[in-house]
Scaffold this motif. Structure first.
Motif, mmCIF file in Angstrom:
data_model
loop_
_atom_site.group_PDB
_atom_site.id
_atom_site.type_symbol
_atom_site.label_atom_id
_atom_site.label_comp_id
_atom_site.label_asym_id
_atom_site.label_seq_id
_atom_site.Cartn_x
_atom_site.Cartn_y
_atom_site.Cartn_z
ATOM 1 N N VAL A 66 45.894 37.525 16.548
ATOM 2 C CA VAL A 66 44.681 38.316 16.752
ATOM 3 C C VAL A 66 44.454 38.557 18.242
ATOM 4 C CG1 VAL A 66 42.163 38.305 16.505
ATOM 5 C CG2 VAL A 66 43.608 37.593 14.602
ATOM 6 N N ALA A 94 46.923 18.929 17.254
ATOM 7 C CA ALA A 94 45.977 18.816 18.364
ATOM 8 C C ALA A 94 45.516 17.372 18.546
ATOM 9 C CB ALA A 94 44.785 19.731 18.092
ATOM 10 N N ASN A 141 51.360 23.141 18.449
ATOM 11 C CA ASN A 141 51.240 23.701 17.103
ATOM 12 C C ASN A 141 52.354 23.109 16.243
ATOM 13 O OD1 ASN A 141 51.158 25.379 14.789
ATOM 14 N ND2 ASN A 141 50.387 27.103 16.021
ATOM 15 N N GLN A 154 38.740 30.720 20.021
ATOM 16 C CA GLN A 154 38.555 31.743 18.995
ATOM 17 C C GLN A 154 37.698 31.175 17.869
ATOM 18 O OE1 GLN A 154 42.547 33.976 18.244
ATOM 19 N NE2 GLN A 154 43.096 31.960 19.044
ATOM 20 N N HIS A 180 34.762 34.617 19.788
ATOM 21 C CA HIS A 180 34.426 35.210 18.487
ATOM 22 C C HIS A 180 33.043 34.795 18.005
ATOM 23 C CE1 HIS A 180 39.026 35.709 17.620
ATOM 24 N NE2 HIS A 180 38.573 36.532 18.538
ATOM 25 N N GLU A 218 42.105 19.085 11.945
ATOM 26 C CA GLU A 218 41.997 17.630 11.716
ATOM 27 C C GLU A 218 40.550 17.152 11.658
ATOM 28 O OE1 GLU A 218 44.982 17.838 14.625
ATOM 29 O OE2 GLU A 218 45.926 15.988 13.951
ATOM 30 N N GLY A 239 42.538 27.790 18.762
ATOM 31 C CA GLY A 239 42.337 28.517 17.510
ATOM 32 C C GLY A 239 42.015 27.519 16.412
ATOM 33 N N ALA A 240 42.016 28.018 15.177
ATOM 34 C CA ALA A 240 41.539 27.232 14.038
ATOM 35 C C ALA A 240 42.268 25.904 13.872
ATOM 36 C CB ALA A 240 41.662 28.075 12.757
ATOM 37 N N GLY A 241 43.534 25.833 14.295
ATOM 38 C CA GLY A 241 44.296 24.586 14.171
ATOM 39 C C GLY A 241 43.683 23.457 14.974
ATOM 40 N N HIS A 259 53.565 24.288 13.677
ATOM 41 C CA HIS A 259 54.448 25.340 13.127
ATOM 42 C C HIS A 259 54.726 26.402 14.178
ATOM 43 C CE1 HIS A 259 53.574 23.372 9.389
ATOM 44 N NE2 HIS A 259 52.292 23.662 9.466
ATOM 45 N N GLY A 284 46.724 25.413 18.456
ATOM 46 C CA GLY A 284 46.248 25.695 17.104
ATOM 47 C C GLY A 284 45.896 27.140 16.835
ATOM 48 N N THR A 285 46.725 28.059 17.366
ATOM 49 C CA THR A 285 46.486 29.461 17.030
ATOM 50 C C THR A 285 47.789 30.126 16.618
ATOM 51 O OG1 THR A 285 45.563 31.586 17.759
ATOM 52 C CG2 THR A 285 46.692 30.261 19.435
ATOM 53 N N SER A 286 47.692 31.009 15.598
ATOM 54 C CA SER A 286 48.893 31.727 15.140
ATOM 55 C C SER A 286 49.236 32.840 16.123
ATOM 56 C CB SER A 286 48.635 32.314 13.752
ATOM 57 O OG SER A 286 47.482 33.153 13.800
ATOM 58 N N PHE A 314 42.806 29.784 8.947
ATOM 59 C CA PHE A 314 42.746 31.082 8.262
ATOM 60 C C PHE A 314 44.058 31.448 7.582
ATOM 61 C CE2 PHE A 314 38.603 32.333 9.467
ATOM 62 C CZ PHE A 314 38.355 31.699 10.689
ATOM 63 N N ARG A 315 45.195 31.155 8.289
ATOM 64 C CA ARG A 315 46.463 31.729 7.802
ATOM 65 C C ARG A 315 47.489 30.683 7.377
ATOM 66 N NH1 ARG A 315 44.162 34.506 11.688
ATOM 67 N NH2 ARG A 315 43.679 36.702 11.281
ATOM 68 N N TRP A 334 42.273 32.811 4.423
ATOM 69 C CA TRP A 334 42.714 34.140 4.002
ATOM 70 C C TRP A 334 43.698 34.062 2.838
ATOM 71 C CZ3 TRP A 334 38.632 35.681 5.564
ATOM 72 C CH2 TRP A 334 38.220 35.863 6.893
HETATM 73 N N1 APR Z 1 46.925 21.132 15.178
HETATM 74 C C1 APR Z 1 47.357 22.244 15.840
HETATM 75 N N2 APR Z 1 47.645 23.424 15.230
HETATM 76 C C2 APR Z 1 47.480 23.474 13.892
HETATM 77 C C3 APR Z 1 47.044 22.366 13.124
HETATM 78 C C4 APR Z 1 46.764 21.169 13.825
HETATM 79 N N3 APR Z 1 46.340 20.066 13.173
HETATM 80 N N4 APR Z 1 46.991 22.746 11.807
HETATM 81 C C5 APR Z 1 47.371 24.037 11.766
HETATM 82 N N5 APR Z 1 47.680 24.475 13.001
HETATM 83 C C6 APR Z 1 48.103 25.814 13.430
HETATM 84 C C7 APR Z 1 48.797 26.627 12.369
HETATM 85 O O1 APR Z 1 50.194 26.365 12.395
HETATM 86 C C8 APR Z 1 48.494 28.068 12.835
HETATM 87 O O2 APR Z 1 49.486 28.515 13.734
HETATM 88 O O3 APR Z 1 46.922 26.528 13.738
HETATM 89 C C9 APR Z 1 47.168 27.922 13.581
HETATM 90 C C10 APR Z 1 45.987 28.522 12.855
HETATM 91 O O4 APR Z 1 46.197 29.923 12.831
HETATM 92 P P1 APR Z 1 45.104 30.846 12.119
HETATM 93 O O5 APR Z 1 44.700 30.227 10.822
HETATM 94 O O6 APR Z 1 45.653 32.243 12.143
HETATM 95 O O7 APR Z 1 43.834 30.744 13.065
HETATM 96 P P2 APR Z 1 43.595 31.507 14.432
HETATM 97 O O8 APR Z 1 44.876 31.721 15.167
HETATM 98 O O9 APR Z 1 42.508 30.782 15.138
HETATM 99 O O10 APR Z 1 43.015 32.945 13.941
HETATM 100 C C11 APR Z 1 42.540 33.810 14.943
HETATM 101 O O11 APR Z 1 41.692 35.310 13.234
HETATM 102 O O12 APR Z 1 40.691 35.193 11.149
HETATM 103 C C12 APR Z 1 40.481 35.533 12.492
HETATM 104 O O13 APR Z 1 38.582 35.508 13.830
HETATM 105 C C13 APR Z 1 39.410 34.677 13.089
HETATM 106 O O14 APR Z 1 39.389 33.391 15.140
HETATM 107 C C14 APR Z 1 40.180 33.739 14.008
HETATM 108 C C15 APR Z 1 41.366 34.589 14.411
#
Ligand code: APR
Length: 241
Positions: free
Chosen positions: A195, A231, A213, A103, A121, A29, A23-25, A215, A190-192, A35-36, A43
Motif C-alpha cells: 500500500v 516484531a 518480517n 500504517q 492511516h 503478537e 504495519g499490521a504485523g 515472510h 510487519g508490512t507487506s 490484513f493480508r 481481507w
Molecule cells: N511480526 C512481524 N511481521 C509480521 C508478523 C509478526 N508477528 N505477523 C505477520 N507479519 C507480516 C506479514 O508477513 C505481512 O507481510 O506483517 C505483514 C502484514 O501485512 P498486511 O496485512 O498487508 O498489513 P499492512 O502491510 O500493514 O497493510 C497496509 O493496507 O489494508 C490496508 O490500510 C490498511 O494499513 C493497512 C495497509
C-alpha cells in the motif's frame, strides 16, 4: 539477502537517526489480526471495497460502522507487545533519535509510550464528521446511533481512518517523508509493502533499510538486510542497550 541480527544491532548503535515504519504485523503478537496474511488476515474474510471505502460507508453506514465498532472493541482489549515496548524504551533512552511512522490504526505504539507517532492511516478509536461539519453539527454532541449523527442535519460520524482511495493526512505524511529522507536507518516492521504512499517511504529513504518480517514482502528488494522473524521476538534484541 538474509540479514544478521548482530550486524543490524551494530547499525542501530551507529545510526544517528532511525525511522521505524510499521504495519499490521507489528501488532500481530498483540492479537490484532493483520490484513493480508493468508488464513488469518482481515481481507481473507471481508472485502476491503465493501468495508474500507467512503462509498461503502455511504451505501451501508450501519454495516460499516458496526465492523469498525467490532475492531475498536477488539483493539481496546489488547496490549502493546514486546516490540512496541522495545521501540518506546529506545525512544525514552535516546530522545529524538527514533521516529515511529505507522500504517496501523490500533494506537498500540502510542499506548506503549512512543512519542510523536506519525499515524499515516489515522486512528480507529477516533471518529470524525463524514461531511464538512456545519454550525449545527458542532453546536451539540452527535445523537447516539450506529453511526452517531447530527440531530439537526443528519451528518454522520465516521471512523477517523484513511479509507482506500482517500488522501493521507498531509501533516503526518510530510513529516514521515522528511524523517525518511533524513534517517540513516529505517526498520520496516510487519508490512507487506503493497500500500502506497506508506510503502514508498522505504524506497525513498537515504538510509539503510532493514526488514523485520517472518515472510517475504514487496519491499524485500529494497532492503539492505532482511530479518526473517517477528516484531516481538526480534526488536528487543535489536534495540536494547
Ligand atoms: N511480526 C512481524 N511481521 C509480521 C508478523 C509478526 N508477528 N505477523 C505477520 N507479519 C507480516 C506479514 O508477513 C505481512 O507481510 O506483517 C505483514 C502484514 O501485512 P498486511 O496485512 O498487508 O498489513 P499492512 O502491510 O500493514 O497493510 C497496509 O493496507 O489494508 C490496508 O490500510 C490498511 O494499513 C493497512 C495497509
Amino acid at each position: 539477502r538474509a540479514g544478521d541480527p548482530a550486524a543490524v544491532r551494530d547499525w542501530v548503535r551507529a545510526a544517528r537517526r532511525i525511522v521505524v515504519l510499521s504495519g499490521a504485523g507489528m501488532s500481530a503478537e498483540s492479537g490484532v489480526p493483520t490484513f493480508r496474511d493468508a488464513q488469518t488476515g482481515l481481507w481473507a474474510k471481508f472485502r476491503p471495497e465493501e468495508l474500507a471505502t467512503e462509498e461503502a460507508f455511504r451505501a451501508r453506514p450501519q454495516f460499516v460502522w458496526d465492523w469498525y465498532l467490532l475492531r475498536r472493541e477488539m483493539v481496546a482489549k489488547v496490549e502493546p507487545n514486546a516490540g512496541h515496548r522495545a521501540i518506546a524504551a529506545f525512544q525514552q533512552r535516546h530522545p529524538g533519535r527514533l521516529a515511529v511512522v505507522t500504517q496501523n490504526v490500533d494506537g498500540l505504539h502510542q499506548r506503549a509510550g512512543s512519542p510523536g507517532v506519525l499515524a499515516l492511516h489515522g486512528g480507529i478509536m477516533e471518529d470524525q464528521w463524514l461531511d464538512p461539519p456545519r454550525a449545527c453539527c458542532t453546536a451539540s454532541p452527535p445523537q447516539a446511533g450506529r453511526p452517531p449523527r447530527c440531530a439537526a442535519c443528519g451528518n454522520l460520524r465516521r471512523p477517523a481512518v484513511v479509507w482506500f482511495g482517500e488522501m493521507l493526512p498531509a501533516r503526518e505524511l510530510a513529516a514521515a517523508e522528511e524523517a525518511a529522507a533524513a534517517c540513516d536507518l529505517m526498520l520496516v516492521v510487519g508490512t507487506s509493502g503493497v500500500v502506497y504512499p506508506a510503502a514508498g517511504l522505504a524506497r525513498a529513504t537515504r538510509g539503510r533499510v532493514v526488514i523485520v518480517n517472518p515472510h517475504e514482502s514487496d519491499l524485500d528488494d529494497a532492503a539492505d538486510a532482511v530479518l526473517r522473524g517477528t516484531a516481538a521476538a526480534l526488536l528487543p534484541g535489536l534495540l536494547e542497550e
